[in-house]
Design a protein around this motif. Structure first.
Motif, short mmCIF file in Angstrom:
data_model
loop_
_atom_site.label_atom_id
_atom_site.label_comp_id
_atom_site.label_asym_id
_atom_site.label_seq_id
_atom_site.Cartn_x
_atom_site.Cartn_y
_atom_site.Cartn_z
N SER A 157 -1.52 -4.09 3.89
CA SER A 157 -0.39 -3.28 4.35
C SER A 157 0.25 -3.89 5.58
CB SER A 157 -0.86 -1.85 4.65
OG SER A 157 -1.33 -1.21 3.49
N SER A 246 6.93 -2.85 -0.45
CA SER A 246 5.61 -2.49 0.09
C SER A 246 4.98 -1.29 -0.61
CB SER A 246 5.74 -2.18 1.59
OG SER A 246 6.31 -3.28 2.29
N ASN A 248 3.32 1.24 -3.44
CA ASN A 248 2.34 1.07 -4.52
C ASN A 248 3.02 0.90 -5.87
OD1 ASN A 248 0.11 1.17 -2.87
ND2 ASN A 248 -0.31 3.34 -3.22
#
Length: 254
Positions: A157, A246, A248
């Motif tokens: 992340s 970024s 999911n």
């Protein structure tokens, strides 16, 4: 199942194309990862393949996906591998080493578009794994890799938030969107979502995206910058693109 596939493969002339088609058109292969109470009751650990298990993009596929949606990918085939090097802060990046007498990086050598090639063509050096690939579990070839690891850790992340690679290609994606969708902000947001996820956003999602872009534009407008070409609107769209990359939904396959 594997024994049956092996026998069937041999009985039909060892034809790989037929085997691939048979697997990929099967009911099990085409299942979604959607969970239901009934499936969780019957097969809670998914041992019977009641649904598809959630799977993250491999590191190479993730990099290629970012190159593709930003409009940067060089899809040329064959040729020399794209070399890797150590930059001024010790991170492994794409590039040709050009060191001075003290072995410090000097003038950058232009790769002439080779840096946009698919990850398949990136040079593999055990002591120098490409930073963006290493974070997302590139196979460790020391001495070999029989099974690829798949982790879910904080540095992934952080890389998506701070990596020069992600920031650069988010800006490229924003430029592509502006060129394709025109000046209308709503059209740009719609095009960004479609490029990232391949579908149209729901109406309520679209409204939330517009609010996000408006708030980002206002926030960037309050910051003084030396580069006048980076307008608050452009920065806000690049920020949205980075958020989409970024998420999911971009990282995982359903």
């Amino acid at each position: 199942m594997l024994d049956w596939l092996a026998v069937d493969f041999m009985e039909h002339g060892w034809r790989l194309k037929r085997l691939h088609k048979q697997i990929m058109t099967s009911t099990v292969y085409r299942q979604s990862s959607r969970r239901t109470r009934e499936l969780d009751r019957l097969d809670p650990d998914n041992l019977l393949l009641a649904r598809m298990s959630i799977r993250r993009l491999e590191s190479e596929a993730l990099r290629d996906a970012i190159l593709a949606i930003s409009g940067s990918m060089n899809s040329g085939m064959y040729g020399e591998p794209v070399s890797v090097m150590e930059d001024s802060v010790g991170q492994i990046v794409l590039g040709k080493e050009n060191l001075d007498g003290e072995r410090k990086p000097t003038k950058t050598i232009d790769l002439e578009g080779e840096q946009f090639r698919r990850s398949l063509y990136v040079q593999v050096r055990r002591t120098r794994p490409l930073g963006v690939l290493e974070t997302f579990d590139v196979p460790v070839m020391t001495p070999n890799c029989s099974k690829r690891a798949s982790s879910n850790v904080a540095p992934q992340s952080l890389m998506l938030m701070n990596s020069d690679f992600v920031v650069q290609y988010s800006e490229r994606l924003a430029e592509r969107i502006a060129a394709e969708a025109g000046p209308d902000r709503r059209s740009q947001v719609l095009r960004a979502w479609q490029l990232a996820y391949g579908v149209k956003p729901a109406a309520e999602v679209m409204d939330e995206l517009m609010v996000f872009v408006e708030r980002q534009t206002a926030a960037f407008g309050r910051v003084k910058r030396k580069d006048d070409s980076a307008t608050p609107g452009k920065l806000a769209m690049a920020s949205l693109c980075q958020a989409l990359i970024s998420a999911n939904r971009f990282l995982y396959i359903d």
